[in-house]
Write a protein that holds these residues in place. Structure first.
Motif, PDB file in Angstrom:
ATOM      1  N   THR A  32       0.834  -1.207   0.000  1.00  0.00           N
ATOM      2  CA  THR A  32       0.000   0.000   0.000  1.00  0.00           C
ATOM      3  C   THR A  32       0.867   1.255   0.000  1.00  0.00           C
ATOM      4  O   THR A  32       0.605   2.215  -0.748  1.00  0.00           O
ATOM      5  N   ALA A  33       1.914   1.262   0.834  1.00  0.00           N
ATOM      6  CA  ALA A  33       2.802   2.431   0.924  1.00  0.00           C
ATOM      7  C   ALA A  33       3.519   2.666  -0.394  1.00  0.00           C
ATOM      8  O   ALA A  33       3.646   3.815  -0.851  1.00  0.00           O
ATOM      9  N   TYR A  34       4.004   1.584  -1.033  1.00  0.00           N
ATOM     10  CA  TYR A  34       4.697   1.726  -2.316  1.00  0.00           C
ATOM     11  C   TYR A  34       3.760   2.267  -3.392  1.00  0.00           C
ATOM     12  O   TYR A  34       4.130   3.141  -4.182  1.00  0.00           O
ATOM     13  N   ARG A  35       2.531   1.741  -3.447  1.00  0.00           N
ATOM     14  CA  ARG A  35       1.575   2.213  -4.450  1.00  0.00           C
ATOM     15  C   ARG A  35       1.299   3.706  -4.286  1.00  0.00           C
ATOM     16  O   ARG A  35       1.302   4.464  -5.258  1.00  0.00           O
ATOM     17  N   ARG A  36       1.064   4.120  -3.025  1.00  0.00           N
ATOM     18  CA  ARG A  36       0.776   5.526  -2.767  1.00  0.00           C
ATOM     19  C   ARG A  36       1.974   6.403  -3.119  1.00  0.00           C
ATOM     20  O   ARG A  36       1.830   7.472  -3.722  1.00  0.00           O
ATOM     21  N   TRP A  37       3.156   5.928  -2.768  1.00  0.00           N
ATOM     22  CA  TRP A  37       4.375   6.680  -3.034  1.00  0.00           C
ATOM     23  C   TRP A  37       4.594   6.850  -4.541  1.00  0.00           C
ATOM     24  O   TRP A  37       4.917   7.938  -5.035  1.00  0.00           O
ATOM     25  N   GLU A  38       4.389   5.741  -5.294  1.00  0.00           N
ATOM     26  CA  GLU A  38       4.575   5.802  -6.746  1.00  0.00           C
ATOM     27  C   GLU A  38       3.568   6.743  -7.399  1.00  0.00           C
ATOM     28  O   GLU A  38       3.896   7.462  -8.341  1.00  0.00           O
ATOM     29  N   GLU A  39       2.314   6.761  -6.890  1.00  0.00           N
ATOM     30  CA  GLU A  39       1.307   7.681  -7.434  1.00  0.00           C
ATOM     31  C   GLU A  39       1.739   9.131  -7.239  1.00  0.00           C
ATOM     32  O   GLU A  39       1.694   9.951  -8.171  1.00  0.00           O
ATOM     33  N   LEU A  40       2.157   9.478  -6.011  1.00  0.00           N
ATOM     34  CA  LEU A  40       2.562  10.854  -5.715  1.00  0.00           C
ATOM     35  C   LEU A  40       3.829  11.234  -6.469  1.00  0.00           C
ATOM     36  O   LEU A  40       3.963  12.376  -6.937  1.00  0.00           O
ATOM     37  N   GLU A  41       4.769  10.297  -6.572  1.00  0.00           N
ATOM     38  CA  GLU A  41       6.002  10.553  -7.328  1.00  0.00           C
ATOM     39  C   GLU A  41       5.682  10.841  -8.791  1.00  0.00           C
ATOM     40  O   GLU A  41       6.285  11.720  -9.409  1.00  0.00           O
ATOM     41  N   ALA A  42       4.740  10.078  -9.370  1.00  0.00           N
ATOM     42  CA  ALA A  42       4.377  10.267 -10.779  1.00  0.00           C
ATOM     43  C   ALA A  42       3.785  11.655 -11.000  1.00  0.00           C
ATOM     44  O   ALA A  42       4.103  12.326 -11.991  1.00  0.00           O
ATOM     45  N   ILE A  43       2.944  12.099 -10.074  1.00  0.00           N
ATOM     46  CA  ILE A  43       2.360  13.438 -10.189  1.00  0.00           C
ATOM     47  C   ILE A  43       3.450  14.501 -10.126  1.00  0.00           C
ATOM     48  O   ILE A  43       3.487  15.441 -10.930  1.00  0.00           O
ATOM     49  N   GLU A  44       4.375  14.353  -9.174  1.00  0.00           N
ATOM     50  CA  GLU A  44       5.440  15.353  -9.019  1.00  0.00           C
ATOM     51  C   GLU A  44       6.351  15.364 -10.242  1.00  0.00           C
ATOM     52  O   GLU A  44       6.781  16.436 -10.690  1.00  0.00           O
ATOM     53  N   ARG A  45       6.653  14.180 -10.823  1.00  0.00           N
ATOM     54  CA  ARG A  45       7.501  14.144 -12.018  1.00  0.00           C
ATOM     55  C   ARG A  45       6.846  14.858 -13.191  1.00  0.00           C
ATOM     56  O   ARG A  45       7.516  15.556 -13.951  1.00  0.00           O
ATOM     57  N   ARG A  46       5.534  14.661 -13.349  1.00  0.00           N
ATOM     58  CA  ARG A  46       4.831  15.341 -14.442  1.00  0.00           C
ATOM     59  C   ARG A  46       4.863  16.854 -14.257  1.00  0.00           C
ATOM     60  O   ARG A  46       5.023  17.603 -15.221  1.00  0.00           O
ATOM     61  N   ILE A  47       4.712  17.294 -13.003  1.00  0.00           N
ATOM     62  CA  ILE A  47       4.773  18.738 -12.721  1.00  0.00           C
ATOM     63  C   ILE A  47       6.148  19.278 -13.073  1.00  0.00           C
ATOM     64  O   ILE A  47       6.289  20.321 -13.731  1.00  0.00           O
ATOM     65  N   GLN A  48       7.216  18.575 -12.662  1.00  0.00           N
ATOM     66  CA  GLN A  48       8.589  19.012 -12.945  1.00  0.00           C
ATOM     67  C   GLN A  48       8.883  18.993 -14.438  1.00  0.00           C
ATOM     68  O   GLN A  48       9.562  19.872 -14.964  1.00  0.00           O
ATOM     69  N   SER A  49       8.365  17.964 -15.134  1.00  0.00           N
ATOM     70  CA  SER A  49       8.587  17.860 -16.574  1.00  0.00           C
ATOM     71  C   SER A  49       7.935  19.029 -17.306  1.00  0.00           C
ATOM     72  O   SER A  49       8.508  19.612 -18.225  1.00  0.00           O
ATOM     73  N   ASN A  50       6.709  19.396 -16.893  1.00  0.00           N
ATOM     74  CA  ASN A  50       6.026  20.543 -17.499  1.00  0.00           C
ATOM     75  C   ASN A  50       6.780  21.842 -17.251  1.00  0.00           C
ATOM     76  O   ASN A  50       6.916  22.682 -18.130  1.00  0.00           O
ATOM     77  N   ALA A  51       7.309  21.970 -16.017  1.00  0.00           N
ATOM     78  CA  ALA A  51       8.043  23.188 -15.671  1.00  0.00           C
ATOM     79  C   ALA A  51       9.322  23.301 -16.492  1.00  0.00           C
ATOM     80  O   ALA A  51       9.712  24.384 -16.940  1.00  0.00           O
TER      81      ALA A  51
END
Length: 638
Positions: A617-636
């Motif tokens: 559960t912790a890994y799934r949640r972490w990967e979801e949040l990491e994916a969102i942050e990577r997309r934000i950084q990529s857009n920036a």
């Protein structure tokens, strides 16, 4: 096409070993030939004989009148002129020497009115007129510009890669008819290799080179020479086609050897029965048997492939390394700027960038051998690390190969089984005699094989390899590649070998401008493709500064305050859960634990199952949040 050079029946031996056995060859104008063979097969020796630096024991070499050759040696010469300009000018012979002295005397006169120097300058004018030496400075400058080298830099203060670039410039400056290159890509970064490939593709003369860089071979080679067991075989094809044809030839050789061995065994059995009737016919059969024996005795067996096996430690935790906003400066320069990454079990991470950019520094920080100036690094649980050092500092030059690996012991424990050290070293192609030799007499390829033997002697679940491919022959390189692809643990790999990175890495960390380290999915070619796509997207984005409504709605949402807190705390939470999980594994593996009441054992097993669910559960949640942050950084970034 004009023939530049032919050689007939060339023989050369060294230390009781025949390196070149009645070799014939021909080099035509404009040819591009790749010379392949195992470490120690005699490739460098052959180049030196063609360059007339070595004299063969027998045979004849005929050359085109006024043939000019230039050689880039594999090893760096010990003593060289002081500046880069002076080193390159050596390639022009007398003209270069006069030009170098003219520059030096002119500089002296610019700062001091020295009558002796003025007199020497006047005589230099006359000497340079006599040998048409006035174009030498222009010729050197043109090559230095193409190779992006500073003419006034001190040669002895350059890195090994930069010194090789200078020596290549020295070979190019005289525009030889035949250019001989011994491992031209060793110690060079990818940008330098690309530039050299472009220069050599436009090179009008003939080219004969030794290399282990498969991408370099594929791009430049029109013909392959293979030196194997003293014999030279020519393959008029490119490198991929050569691989197929060579495999078929080796299969045919194996079948022929088996037929010879079977026939010899049958004739030896007949001979033991004694000669019978029809004596004349039997005498002929005896002569044929002697011929078979001579043929078998003359046969040189193919060198076996090394058998590289990595000892596997117990699995590490799923989380291996977490880097959070790492910063590092050296000598006032930003080496790493706010680098963050998460490395999971099974990741195979390639690291590429220019020489001196900080790749080895990043490895040391990730391994906690060097403290960053900013940010922090955290390790997961149960890490067993094996580190391959590009400087080979782990090898003791004064001790033997055997002692470097066994530390005085005659046996080793490899994957739970006892093995004699000489048998283990034989897997890495060290004969018993070579295993007893001191490290200081080994070639570069042998030293790398020794370091691999030392590295894979102990169990590991995290392999860290810093430039492992230098000086390795292609067969060893491909076997190492296969081992790393199948390795179940985690890999950090620094390499300038593009094919190696392509075949092994699942993601790549690239050093870009101003200490920025960016992670890309895939290997070297994937990075080039993604970089090209980003570069093409920037002009389009600049033309459309106003984002349409539909595109704005498609942008990834930002993390909420609670999600940011969760993202920051999840790595610690996962680490704590894995630590508890590791303790429970140890507890349940202890036979004394089962002497307690059954309820305690059942509770421990239930807690282990719960921990597995909590971790997932912790890994799934972490990967979801990491994916969102990577997309934000990529857009920036775009």
């Amino acid at each position: 096409m004009a023939v530049l050079l032919t050689a007939r029946e060339i023989e050369y031996g060294f230390g009781g070993q025949t390196l070149l056995d009645k070799i014939d060859l021909q080099i035509d104008a404009g040819e591009r030939i790749g010379l392949l063979g195992r470490n120690g097969a005699g490739k460098s020796t052959l180049l030196r004989i063609i360059h007339r630096e070595l004299t063969p024991d027998s045979g004849r070499i005929d050359t085109h009148p006024d043939l000019r050759t230039a050689l880039l040696p594999q090893d760096l010469p010990p003593e060289m002129p002081p500046t880069v300009f002076d080193v390159v000018a050596v390639g022009l012979g007398r003209r270069g020497a006069l030009s170098t002295e003219y520059r030096r005397v002119s500089l002296r006169l610019a700062v001091d009115s020295d009558l002796q120097a003025a007199g020497r300058l006047e005589s230099l004018h006359q000497e340079m007129d006599a040998v048409d030496g006035w174009d030498a400075e222009r010729d050197v400058g043109r090559v230095l510009t193409r190779m992006t080298l500073d003419p006034d830099a001190r040669y002895d203060q350059l890195s090994a890669g930069m010194q090789r670039k200078v020596l290549l410039a020295r070979a190019l400056v005289a525009q030889p008819d035949l250019l001989l290159l011994d491992e031209p890509t060793n110690h060079l970064d990818i940008e330098s290799i690309d530039r050299i490939e472009d220069i050599l593709l436009k090179w009008p003369g003939a080219l004969l080179f030794i290399t282990h860089d498969r991408a370099f071979l594929e791009r430049l080679t029109g013909r392959i020479w293979e030196l194997d067991r003293g014999r030279l075989t020519a393959w008029r094809c490119d490198y991929p086609t050569y691989l197929k044809r060579r495999e078929a030839a080796l299969d045919a050789e194996t079948q022929a050897n088996r037929r010879l061995d079977r026939k010899l065994a049958e004739e030896e059995a007949w001979k033991r029965q004694g000669l019978k009737a029809r004596r004349r016919r039997n005498e002929g059969r005896v002569r044929a048997l002697k011929a078979l024996r001579a043929e078998r005795q003359a046969r040189r067996e193919a060198t076996g492939d090394p058998r590289i096996l990595a000892q596997q430690a117990e699995r590490s935790g799923k989380l291996v390394i977490v880097a959070e906003k790492i910063g590092f400066r050296y000598d006032g320069r930003t080496v790493i700027d706010s680098f963050s990454s998460v490395i999971m079990r099974g990741d195979k991470v390639g690291i590429i960038g220019p020489n001196g950019c900080g790749k080895s520094t990043l490895l040391q920080i990730l391994l906690k051998q060097l403290a960053p100036d900013a940010g922090r690094v955290r390790h997961g649980t149960r890490l067993e690390i094996a580190y391959f050092d590009q400087l080979r500092a782990q090898l003791d030059e004064t001790r033997s190969v055997q002692d470097n690996v066994g530390d005085g012991n005659d046996t080793l424990v490899i994957n739970g089984k006892r093995r004699h050290i000489l048998g283990y070293l034989k897997d890495f192609l060290f004969t018993p005699e070579r295993a007893r030799s001191p490290v200081k007499v080994l070639s570069g390829g042998e030293r790398n094989r020794l370091l691999l033997a030392k590295l894979f002697m102990r169990p590991a679940n995290l392999l860290v390899l810093d430039e492992p491919t230098n000086d390795l022959d292609l067969q060893t390189l491909e076997l190492l590649e296969d081992l790393l692809v199948d390795f179940p643990g985690t890999l950090l790999l620094v390499s300038h070998d593009r094919a190696f990175i392509n075949n092994v890495a699942t993601s790549t960390l690239v050093f870009e401008a101003n200490g920025r380290v960016v992670e890309y999915v895939g290997g070297y070619d994937d990075w080039v493709r993604q970089r090209s796509a980003q570069a093409a997207a920037r002009p389009a984005a600049a033309k459309s500064p106003v984002t349409p409504k539909r595109e704005r709605s498609a942008r990834p949402r930002k993390l909420t305050y609670r999600e940011k807190e969760a993202l920051a705390s999840l790595p610690d939470q996962i680490e704590n859960l894995e630590t508890e999980q590791a303790r429970l594994f140890e507890t349940l593996a202890d036979p004394q634990f089962y002497q307690q009441e059954g309820q305690a054992v059942a509770a421990a097993r239930q807690r282990l199952a719960d921990l597995e669910d909590e971790l997932q559960t912790a890994y799934r949640r972490w990967e979801e949040l990491e994916a969102i942050e990577r997309r934000i950084q990529s857009n920036a970034a775009s």
